[in-house]
Design a protein around this motif. Structure first.
Motif, PDB file in Angstrom:
ATOM      1  N   ARG A 159       0.808  -1.173   0.092  1.00 27.55           N
ATOM      2  CA  ARG A 159      -0.231  -0.035   0.137  1.00 27.55           C
ATOM      3  C   ARG A 159       0.741   1.287   0.028  1.00 27.55           C
ATOM      4  NH1 ARG A 159      -5.285  -0.691   1.638  1.00 27.55           N
ATOM      5  NH2 ARG A 159      -5.701   1.436   0.980  1.00 27.55           N
ATOM      6  N   ASP A 176       0.534   3.932  -1.289  1.00 32.65           N
ATOM      7  CA  ASP A 176      -0.288   5.214  -1.281  1.00 32.65           C
ATOM      8  C   ASP A 176      -0.238   5.916   0.295  1.00 32.65           C
ATOM      9  OD1 ASP A 176      -1.939   2.989  -0.968  1.00 32.65           O
ATOM     10  OD2 ASP A 176      -3.600   4.315  -1.182  1.00 32.65           O
ATOM     11  N   CYS A 177      -0.312   4.775   1.164  1.00 33.46           N
ATOM     12  CA  CYS A 177      -0.719   5.424   2.416  1.00 33.46           C
ATOM     13  C   CYS A 177       0.260   4.677   3.432  1.00 33.46           C
ATOM     14  CB  CYS A 177      -1.916   4.876   2.819  1.00 33.46           C
ATOM     15  SG  CYS A 177      -2.308   3.030   2.837  1.00 33.46           S
ATOM     16  N   HIS A 229       5.167   7.730  -1.675  1.00 30.42           N
ATOM     17  CA  HIS A 229       4.610   8.982  -0.656  1.00 30.42           C
ATOM     18  C   HIS A 229       5.728   9.684  -0.780  1.00 30.42           C
ATOM     19  CE1 HIS A 229       4.349  11.180   2.801  1.00 30.42           C
ATOM     20  NE2 HIS A 229       3.061  10.878   3.058  1.00 30.42           N
ATOM     21  N   ASN A 271      -5.193   2.888   9.459  1.00 31.61           N
ATOM     22  CA  ASN A 271      -5.506   4.124   8.388  1.00 31.61           C
ATOM     23  C   ASN A 271      -6.443   5.269   9.096  1.00 31.61           C
ATOM     24  OD1 ASN A 271      -6.472   5.970   6.263  1.00 31.61           O
ATOM     25  ND2 ASN A 271      -5.543   4.239   4.826  1.00 31.61           N
ATOM     26  N   LYS A 298      -7.300   7.915   8.032  1.00 33.82           N
ATOM     27  CA  LYS A 298      -8.229   8.453   7.160  1.00 33.82           C
ATOM     28  C   LYS A 298      -9.440   7.834   7.149  1.00 33.82           C
ATOM     29  CE  LYS A 298      -8.368  10.528   2.551  1.00 33.82           C
ATOM     30  NZ  LYS A 298      -7.613  10.312   1.145  1.00 33.82           N
ATOM     31  N   GLY A 313      -4.366  11.577   6.985  1.00 34.39           N
ATOM     32  CA  GLY A 313      -3.092  10.604   7.042  1.00 34.39           C
ATOM     33  C   GLY A 313      -3.447   9.344   7.721  1.00 34.39           C
ATOM     34  N   ALA A 314      -2.115   8.695   8.256  1.00 34.31           N
ATOM     35  CA  ALA A 314      -2.272   7.407   9.049  1.00 34.31           C
ATOM     36  C   ALA A 314      -1.326   7.385  10.055  1.00 34.31           C
ATOM     37  CB  ALA A 314      -1.570   6.402   7.798  1.00 34.31           C
TER      38      ALA A 314
END
Length: 420
Positions: free
Chosen positions: A165, A167-168, A205, A219, A221, A418-419
């Motif tokens: 992942r 992206d996060c 990122h 996560n 978000k 965000g995370a």
């Protein structure tokens, strides 16, 4: 029970949505819910075993948690939220939910807390997932499965699970938990695999572009948006793939030689690049060998997030002792891989460029034939199943309550982009 639930629903329908209520209206809603929840608790204190036996045909059927709460909603109106109520909740941000999952927590605390029903449900959660059984022929033939968030590759008898992942920063949500359980099942079920390895992939990122990251935890978000569920994420994660890392996947005795073991267990290696935050750090506590890059760090920011860090409270003190576990969980202490205390969490600290070769050496050491039997006995001694079950029973309710705490809703609102 059903009459009381209808009265509560009538009160709630007379009020604005949760996020728009005044303090007085929130108090009115809470009082109505508390009345019903006290009644549910008393009912389950007396009848949890009978309810569970009715739902599972006298414990002859294995229902996983999601299936169990769905069956309970149909068979015992008012005991747990209906599918329609949960669907409505899923469409709302966390701040605008009624908190029906708390009623699931009440139910699951009673079931998991039962010495008869609890172990049966724990076993059900160790069964392989349908997706893993569907993908197993492909994986045994090709040695590769890519679910999108997890890539699984078999190389020289080792199953390499890479969290992808990018992206996060590998922050976990329902999708990640689903894909991780599928990958863990495949690694355990494939007879060609002797050892499992978990590592984070390269990130896109901006701050970590091109670097591997292990995990940024839950996560936030998704939590802010209402996408983190008690059953589908928080409980499935702990009782599903993480528990399978400890106990293995449970299989049926088909009369061909599985009489001597309840399931298939294998040793696991974790390789931590950059950081293991929150749920990422929790994972390390169940691995047989943990490698960390010299520039990596670990943290469990439970106090900042306002939730319970899974089974971290159950396991961390067994590794570090009570003082350090309180510093990490209650005060947010960050531990760097090069600190002396990090040796209580990791087995080897290596330079980032040496991680690949360190993984190979760890896999070779854990490939000895006697390793699985010995890790089984170590896990029985270090984490007795009954103690873990009792912890998870209380976790089911306490985590549900924390999900809907005012402080959590405010905090995830700030961290919504965000995370952690």
């Amino acid at each position: 029970m059903a009459d009381t639930t209808r009265q509560v629903e009538k009160v709630l329908l007379s009020l604005p949505s949760p996020g728009a209520r005044s303090p007085e209206q929130r108090a009115e809603a809470a009082a109505a819910k508390d009345t019903a929840r006290a009644l549910r608790t008393r009912f389950l204190d007396a009848h949890a075993d009978a309810v569970y036996d009715g739902l599972t045909d006298g414990r002859t059927r294995s229902l996983k948690i999601a299936e169990l709460v769905e069956a309970a909603a149909a068979a015992f109106p008012g005991l747990v939220p209906t599918a329609a109520q949960l669907a409505s909740e899923r469409s709302r941000p966390q701040a605008d939910k009624e908190g029906h999952e708390i009623d699931q927590g009440i139910f699951l605390r009673a079931v998991l807390g039962s010495p008869s029903a609890g172990p049966h449900l724990m076993d059900a959660m160790l069964r392989p997932t349908p997706s893993a059984l569907r993908l197993l022929p492909e994986f045994t033939r090709t040695g590769v499965v890519d679910t999108g968030s997890v890539r699984l590759e078999r190389r020289d008898g080792a199953a390499h699970l890479t969290m992808c992942r990018d992206d996060c920063l590998n922050a976990e949500d329902d999708r990640q938990v689903d894909d991780m359980e599928t990958a863990v099942d495949l690694a355990l079920l494939d007879p060609q695999v002797r050892v499992g390895v978990l590592r984070g992939g390269e990130m896109t990122h901006p701050r970590y572009r091109g670097k591997r990251v292990f995990s940024a935890g839950i996560n936030l978000k998704s939590l802010h948006a209402g996408g983190i569920s008690l059953v589908g994420f928080l409980l499935r994660r702990e009782l599903g793939y993480i528990h399978k890392l400890v106990r293995g996947v449970l299989s049926e005795d088909d009369g061909t030689g599985t009489w001597h073991t309840r399931g298939t267990e294998k040793p696991w290696v974790a390789a931590v690049d950059t950081f293991a935050i929150g749920g990422g750090m929790q994972l390390l506590l169940v691995f047989d060998h943990v490698l960390a890059a010299s520039d990596a760090y670990f943290s469990l920011p439970a106090a900042r997030e306002g939730i319970v860090p899974g089974a971290g409270n159950f396991r961390l003190g067994r590794h570090t002792g009570p003082r350090i576990s309180r510093q990490v969980i209650l005060q947010g202490r960050r531990i760097w891989a090069t600190e002396p205390d990090a040796r209580l969490l990791v087995d080897e600290v290596v330079e980032p460029g040496d991680m690949d070769s360190a993984v190979e050496r760890a896999v070779e050491r854990l490939s000895a034939p006697a390793v699985p039997a010995n890790r089984t006995m170590l896990n029985l001694a270090e984490e007795p199943p009954e103690e873990f079950r009792r912890y998870m029973a209380e976790f089911a309710l306490q985590q549900a309550l924390r999900l809907y705490g005012e402080d959590v809703i405010q905090k995830v609102g700030r961290f919504g982009g965000g995370a952690s």
